[in-house]
Design a protein around this motif. Structure first.
Motif, mmCIF file in Angstrom:
data_model
loop_
_atom_site.group_PDB
_atom_site.id
_atom_site.type_symbol
_atom_site.label_atom_id
_atom_site.label_comp_id
_atom_site.label_asym_id
_atom_site.label_seq_id
_atom_site.Cartn_x
_atom_site.Cartn_y
_atom_site.Cartn_z
ATOM 1 N N GLY A 54 34.185 71.504 79.233
ATOM 2 C CA GLY A 54 33.912 70.933 77.782
ATOM 3 C C GLY A 54 34.991 70.702 76.844
ATOM 4 N N PRO A 55 34.852 70.486 75.487
ATOM 5 C CA PRO A 55 35.780 70.293 74.434
ATOM 6 C C PRO A 55 35.770 71.605 73.816
ATOM 7 N N HIS A 56 37.072 72.087 73.342
ATOM 8 C CA HIS A 56 37.471 73.065 72.383
ATOM 9 C C HIS A 56 36.829 74.343 72.908
ATOM 10 N N LEU A 57 37.121 74.569 74.076
ATOM 11 C CA LEU A 57 36.643 75.848 74.668
ATOM 12 C C LEU A 57 37.319 76.985 74.087
ATOM 13 N N SER A 58 36.907 78.318 74.000
ATOM 14 C CA SER A 58 37.534 79.447 73.415
ATOM 15 C C SER A 58 38.422 80.000 74.429
ATOM 16 N N ALA A 59 39.511 80.473 74.197
ATOM 17 C CA ALA A 59 40.700 80.914 75.028
ATOM 18 C C ALA A 59 40.338 82.198 75.243
ATOM 19 N N GLY A 60 40.116 83.164 74.216
ATOM 20 C CA GLY A 60 40.097 84.723 74.553
ATOM 21 C C GLY A 60 41.352 85.229 75.185
ATOM 22 N N ASP A 61 41.410 85.916 76.333
ATOM 23 C CA ASP A 61 42.561 86.326 76.790
ATOM 24 C C ASP A 61 43.284 85.486 77.820
ATOM 25 N N ALA A 62 42.820 84.208 78.194
ATOM 26 C CA ALA A 62 43.177 83.181 79.011
ATOM 27 C C ALA A 62 44.536 82.878 78.699
ATOM 28 N N VAL A 63 45.301 82.775 80.092
ATOM 29 C CA VAL A 63 46.612 81.894 79.889
ATOM 30 C C VAL A 63 46.178 80.497 79.930
ATOM 31 N N ILE A 64 46.916 80.074 78.608
ATOM 32 C CA ILE A 64 46.660 78.526 78.499
ATOM 33 C C ILE A 64 47.660 77.463 79.195
ATOM 34 N N VAL A 65 46.853 76.768 79.471
ATOM 35 C CA VAL A 65 47.819 75.534 80.124
ATOM 36 C C VAL A 65 47.658 74.267 79.552
ATOM 37 N N ASP A 66 48.648 73.746 78.658
ATOM 38 C CA ASP A 66 48.456 72.557 77.665
ATOM 39 C C ASP A 66 48.565 71.261 78.843
ATOM 40 N N ALA A 67 47.507 70.960 79.289
ATOM 41 C CA ALA A 67 47.336 69.748 80.060
ATOM 42 C C ALA A 67 47.165 68.236 79.359
ATOM 43 N N THR A 68 47.738 68.235 78.151
ATOM 44 C CA THR A 68 47.841 66.965 77.486
ATOM 45 C C THR A 68 48.755 65.838 78.257
ATOM 46 N N GLY A 69 48.064 64.895 78.480
ATOM 47 C CA GLY A 69 48.828 63.815 79.278
ATOM 48 C C GLY A 69 48.669 63.986 80.675
ATOM 49 N N ALA A 70 47.394 64.785 81.137
ATOM 50 C CA ALA A 70 47.289 64.902 82.595
ATOM 51 C C ALA A 70 45.737 64.772 82.829
ATOM 52 N N VAL A 71 45.420 64.205 84.031
ATOM 53 C CA VAL A 71 44.108 64.380 84.661
ATOM 54 C C VAL A 71 43.658 65.457 85.480
ATOM 55 N N LEU A 72 42.750 65.938 85.120
ATOM 56 C CA LEU A 72 42.151 67.003 86.285
ATOM 57 C C LEU A 72 41.015 66.561 87.157
ATOM 58 N N SER A 73 41.355 66.726 88.192
ATOM 59 C CA SER A 73 40.467 66.205 89.245
ATOM 60 C C SER A 73 40.051 67.264 90.095
ATOM 61 N N PRO A 74 38.821 67.068 91.015
ATOM 62 C CA PRO A 74 38.483 67.962 92.084
ATOM 63 C C PRO A 74 39.558 67.545 93.139
ATOM 64 N N GLY A 75 39.982 68.735 93.826
ATOM 65 C CA GLY A 75 40.719 68.744 95.089
ATOM 66 C C GLY A 75 40.137 67.582 96.030
ATOM 67 N N PHE A 76 40.802 67.010 96.793
ATOM 68 C CA PHE A 76 40.231 66.269 97.736
ATOM 69 C C PHE A 76 39.923 66.864 98.982
ATOM 70 N N VAL A 77 39.016 66.241 99.832
ATOM 71 C CA VAL A 77 38.158 66.739 100.948
ATOM 72 C C VAL A 77 38.613 66.105 102.032
ATOM 73 N N ASP A 78 39.432 66.528 103.152
ATOM 74 C CA ASP A 78 39.611 65.900 104.340
ATOM 75 C C ASP A 78 38.491 66.428 105.367
ATOM 76 N N THR A 79 37.617 65.460 105.636
ATOM 77 C CA THR A 79 36.613 65.607 106.637
ATOM 78 C C THR A 79 36.821 65.895 108.101
ATOM 79 N N HIS A 80 38.143 65.523 108.503
ATOM 80 C CA HIS A 80 38.407 65.336 110.129
ATOM 81 C C HIS A 80 40.083 65.146 110.235
ATOM 82 N N ARG A 81 40.525 66.089 110.722
ATOM 83 C CA ARG A 81 42.181 65.840 111.113
ATOM 84 C C ARG A 81 42.546 66.771 112.240
ATOM 85 N N HIS A 82 43.193 66.286 113.113
ATOM 86 C CA HIS A 82 43.499 66.846 114.257
ATOM 87 C C HIS A 82 45.009 67.672 113.886
ATOM 88 N N ALA A 83 44.778 68.772 113.300
ATOM 89 C CA ALA A 83 46.021 69.382 112.599
ATOM 90 C C ALA A 83 47.009 69.732 113.412
#
Length: 457
Positions: A54-83
């Motif tokens: 959400g907007p303007h979360l409290s940091a507390g003792d968290a390490v802050i990563v300034d993500a201005t100019g970035a998109v945060l997305s869920p990781g992609f999920v591969d449902t089938h690969r013959h690795a």
């Protein structure tokens, strides 16, 4: 954007269970129907999970990563690969048909694989997946010639830190110990006994006995094995008339349901699709595989799936002939379906029924997680789910300016724009580099394995 070495050092100083990371100022594509896209939002990771979005979360003792100019997305999920095939990448880039792939790779190369080759191929595939933003990968491991081959594939997933799904199946051709599926109980107890772990287990099978005989074909016996073990099932080579008939038999036998994933699903009859929709079966589409190898109709069956209420996951399939990343799958499916929709309506006055970039990103994230049986764990950025996420640079040369975040992820981005990947809250790629990989050593192992497979004498 401060995804740099100094920030990483701050993160790694803390034990993983006590780590708190606050990403600030990002455009957050949550892929949650209620949260949607959050502009200039914050995301808090505590330990291995997402604690708040959400907007303007409290940091507390968290390490802050300034993500201005970035998109945060869920990781992609591969449902089938013959690795396991990864060291054979692009050995047949212009494959003519399924028969050519089967005889070259499954009948030709697969029988000479040693356990160490299984390890090298699977590890290479998983690391490449992480590099391109795939945080969950189902490894359809259909070269389990011995228990040692299975162990090597599982250990490779574990060693990379990916959220891995080991789908185990015996090989199509050549000598093997016939330990599968009996060995699945030992595998489950040895590697998958925990309730909260990165790796999960599924049974893998083929739709029919046409390619490799009845032992590998899904039916009541294998369904009973999966049920007794409490694991899901992934069924490959689901296409055409014979697979359609098999689907109807499975439905009649009550062995088709939400815990069964049907892979490809090209050229199936309307009756088969109706049965799949009625029981809530899941579907893994392989857009480039269907089109390039030419499986049945060669058209990814997204319209057929949607028509019966199934929102499919997406998959890579075989790197011997195809691309390794999810961006390619999303774009291929997006273009193919929209081409078909416009073509079908051309000259009729009807409005084309086209999928959107939001649809294909949904398929590549949340629906992929559901297809793999992990919808409660990953696939969207909501509090309580595991912290599997991507930091995508939206102001890089090929993405700037950021106008539509979902369009930017699907149509504009590639692996070079992914500056960070977290899996289970753990940094796996940072500042554009996959972590904890000795690339020269990996290169030597991959080349040595490839040379042995191509020249076993």
């Amino acid at each position: 954007m401060n995804v740099n070495a100094t920030v990483l050092e701050q993160l790694l100083r803390r034990p993983a269970s006590e780590r708190r990371i606050l990403f600030t100022g990002a455009t957050i594509v949550t892929m949650d129907p209620d949260l949607g896209v959050i502009d200039q939002g914050d995301l808090l990771v505590e330990g291995d999970a997402i604690a708040a979005v959400g907007p303007h979360l409290s940091a507390g003792d968290a390490v802050i990563v300034d993500a201005t100019g970035a998109v945060l997305s869920p990781g992609f999920v591969d449902t089938h690969r013959h690795a396991w095939e990864a060291q054979l990448r692009r050995t047949m880039p212009d494959v003519d048909d399924l028969g050519g792939y089967v005889m070259s790779t499954l009948a030709g190369y697969a029988p000479v694989y040693r356990p160490e080759d299984m390890y090298v191929g699977t590890r290479l595939a998983a690391l490449t997946a992480i590099d391109s933003g795939i945080t969950t990968m189902l490894d359809f491991s259909h070269n389990s010639r011995t228990r040692e081959h299975s162990d090597a594939a599982i250990e490779a997933l574990r060693d990379t830190g990916i959220r891995g799904v080991h789908a185990s199946m015996g090989p199509h051709f050549g000598d093997w110990d016939r330990q599968w599926p009996g060995d699945l109980a030992r595998i489950r107890d040895q590697y998958f006994s925990g309730d909260d772990q990165l790796l999960t287990l599924r049974l893998a099978a083929l739709a029919t006995d046409e390619i490799a005989g009845p032992a590998l074909a899904y039916g009541p016996e294998l369904a009973r094995v999966a049920r007794d073990l409490g694991i899901g099932v992934s069924v490959d080579a689901v296409f055409g008339t014979s697979s359609s008939e098999a689907v109807l038999r499975w439905a009649e036998d009550s062995i088709l349901g939400p815990d069964v994933t049907l892979i490809h699903a090209t050229g199936l009859t309307p009756e088969a699709w109706k049965a799949m929709g009625e029981v809530g079966a899941t579907v893994a589409l392989a857009p480039t595989s269907d089109a390039q190898i030419g499986l049945e109709t060669a058209i990814p069956a997204v319209d057929e799936a949607l028509s019966v209420g199934i929102r499919p996951g997406l998959s890579i399939d075989v790197e011997v002939a195809l691309a390794s990343d999810m961006f390619t799958q999303m774009r291929a499916l997006h273009a193919i379906q929209r081409m078909r929709a416009v073509n079908a309506a051309y000259g009729t006055g009807r409005q084309p029924r086209r999928i959107t970039t939001h649809d294909v990103l949904d398929f590549a994230t949340l629906q992929g997680a559901r297809t793999n049986g992990l919808a409660a764990v990953t696939g969207s950025l909501v509090p309580g789910k595991k912290a599997d996420l991507l930091v995508i640079q939206a102001e890089d040369l090929n993405n700037m300016p950021l106008n539509d975040p979902i369009g930017t992820v699907v149509l504009g981005s590639d692996a070079r724009n992914i500056s960070a990947v977290l899996i289970n809250g753990e940094p796996r790629k940072w500042n554009g580099h996959v972590l904890d990989v000795d690339l020269p050593a990996l290169r030597r192992e991959v080349h040595a394995s490839r040379e042995y497979i191509l020249n076993p004498a």
